[in-house]
Design a protein around this motif. Structure first.
Motif, mmCIF file in Angstrom:
data_model
loop_
_atom_site.group_PDB
_atom_site.id
_atom_site.type_symbol
_atom_site.label_atom_id
_atom_site.label_comp_id
_atom_site.label_asym_id
_atom_site.label_seq_id
_atom_site.Cartn_x
_atom_site.Cartn_y
_atom_site.Cartn_z
ATOM 1 N N GLU A 1 -10.034 71.807 -27.531
ATOM 2 C CA GLU A 1 -9.092 70.970 -26.777
ATOM 3 C C GLU A 1 -7.711 71.016 -27.418
ATOM 4 O O GLU A 1 -6.702 71.110 -26.721
ATOM 5 C CB GLU A 1 -9.607 69.519 -26.709
ATOM 6 N N GLY A 2 -7.641 70.973 -28.733
ATOM 7 C CA GLY A 2 -6.357 71.071 -29.423
ATOM 8 C C GLY A 2 -5.681 72.413 -29.157
ATOM 9 O O GLY A 2 -4.471 72.474 -28.929
ATOM 10 N N ASP A 3 -6.459 73.492 -29.161
ATOM 11 C CA ASP A 3 -5.913 74.819 -28.858
ATOM 12 C C ASP A 3 -5.390 74.876 -27.427
ATOM 13 O O ASP A 3 -4.334 75.436 -27.158
ATOM 14 C CB ASP A 3 -6.971 75.913 -29.066
ATOM 15 N N ARG A 4 -6.141 74.285 -26.489
ATOM 16 C CA ARG A 4 -5.712 74.269 -25.084
ATOM 17 C C ARG A 4 -4.394 73.518 -24.939
ATOM 18 O O ARG A 4 -3.449 73.993 -24.305
ATOM 19 C CB ARG A 4 -6.779 73.618 -24.209
ATOM 20 N N LEU A 5 -4.280 72.339 -25.583
ATOM 21 C CA LEU A 5 -3.048 71.558 -25.513
ATOM 22 C C LEU A 5 -1.876 72.305 -26.149
ATOM 23 O O LEU A 5 -0.757 72.287 -25.620
ATOM 24 C CB LEU A 5 -3.238 70.201 -26.196
ATOM 25 N N ARG A 6 -2.132 72.982 -27.251
ATOM 26 C CA ARG A 6 -1.073 73.752 -27.910
ATOM 27 C C ARG A 6 -0.568 74.865 -26.999
ATOM 28 O O ARG A 6 0.638 75.079 -26.859
ATOM 29 C CB ARG A 6 -1.594 74.327 -29.234
ATOM 30 N N ARG A 7 -1.500 75.571 -26.339
ATOM 31 C CA ARG A 7 -1.098 76.652 -25.423
ATOM 32 C C ARG A 7 -0.295 76.101 -24.246
ATOM 33 O O ARG A 7 0.699 76.700 -23.835
ATOM 34 C CB ARG A 7 -2.333 77.414 -24.928
ATOM 35 N N GLU A 8 -0.716 74.952 -23.696
ATOM 36 C CA GLU A 8 0.014 74.330 -22.585
ATOM 37 C C GLU A 8 1.443 73.980 -23.006
ATOM 38 O O GLU A 8 2.391 74.256 -22.284
ATOM 39 C CB GLU A 8 -0.688 73.053 -22.113
ATOM 40 N N ARG A 9 1.579 73.370 -24.173
ATOM 41 C CA ARG A 9 2.912 72.984 -24.659
ATOM 42 C C ARG A 9 3.786 74.210 -24.912
ATOM 43 O O ARG A 9 4.979 74.205 -24.641
ATOM 44 C CB ARG A 9 2.789 72.133 -25.914
ATOM 45 N N GLN A 10 3.167 75.260 -25.450
ATOM 46 C CA GLN A 10 3.907 76.493 -25.695
ATOM 47 C C GLN A 10 4.400 77.097 -24.381
ATOM 48 O O GLN A 10 5.547 77.524 -24.279
ATOM 49 C CB GLN A 10 3.019 77.485 -26.449
ATOM 50 N N GLN A 11 3.543 77.098 -23.349
ATOM 51 C CA GLN A 11 3.939 77.620 -22.038
ATOM 52 C C GLN A 11 5.037 76.767 -21.420
ATOM 53 O O GLN A 11 5.992 77.295 -20.836
ATOM 54 C CB GLN A 11 2.725 77.686 -21.099
ATOM 55 N N GLU A 12 4.927 75.439 -21.546
ATOM 56 C CA GLU A 12 5.955 74.543 -21.025
ATOM 57 C C GLU A 12 7.295 74.800 -21.706
ATOM 58 O O GLU A 12 8.336 74.862 -21.060
ATOM 59 C CB GLU A 12 5.541 73.075 -21.217
ATOM 60 N N TRP A 13 7.254 74.978 -23.034
ATOM 61 C CA TRP A 13 8.488 75.241 -23.769
ATOM 62 C C TRP A 13 9.099 76.558 -23.354
ATOM 63 O O TRP A 13 10.295 76.666 -23.136
ATOM 64 C CB TRP A 13 8.200 75.241 -25.277
#
Length: 142
Positions: A125-137
């Motif tokens: 879940e932490g990896d998924r959230l990190r990837r989402e934030r990276q894509q948003e940025w």
């Protein structure tokens, strides 16, 4: 599985042991225990700790955290050392804990050490959230 054997000693028992025990004999007996675990292939680490008077506690109840020098008057037992074992299961950890050459006024708290696999779903879940934030940025800063 890795397990930690945490040695606790009542302050009175430590004082009695210092006065009554032959330290050379005590080290020899404890050394044999450690050697037996090494031969069995379960021994990973062991350390003894200095007197609590040399230590301190950091209490995070308030900000900034409060530091209190040892010894700690309210302590009924003092954490004096530990072993880390790698064994097949709880029963094997208990077997080695029961063999520890300790006496009255001492105890072992035995706890399993968590592995990263114990938190696999949280890590995913932490990896998924990190990837989402990276894509948003990347989308915002393209």
């Amino acid at each position: 599985m890795r397990w930690m054997l945490i040695m606790n000693v009542e302050p009175d028992a430590a004082a009695r042991a210092a006065a009554e025990l032959d330290l050379a004999e005590m080290f020899a007996v404890m050394g044999q225990y450690n050697e037996d675990m090494q031969k069995a292939g379960v021994f990973l680490a062991a350390e003894g700790l200095s007197d609590a008077a040399e230590g301190f506690r950091v209490d995070f109840t308030t900000q900034p955290p409060v530091v209190t020098d040892g010894p700690f008057a309210e302590a009924r037992e003092v954490f004096t050392g530990y072993w880390i074992l790698e064994v097949a299961n709880r029963e094997e950890a208990e077997y080695w804990a029961r063999r520890c050459p300790l006496g009255p006024g001492t105890s072992l708290e035995v706890r399993r050490i968590n592995d990263l696999a114990d938190f696999a779903s949280e890590v995913e879940e932490g990896d998924r959230l990190r990837r989402e934030r990276q894509q948003e940025w990347q989308s915002a800063n393209g």
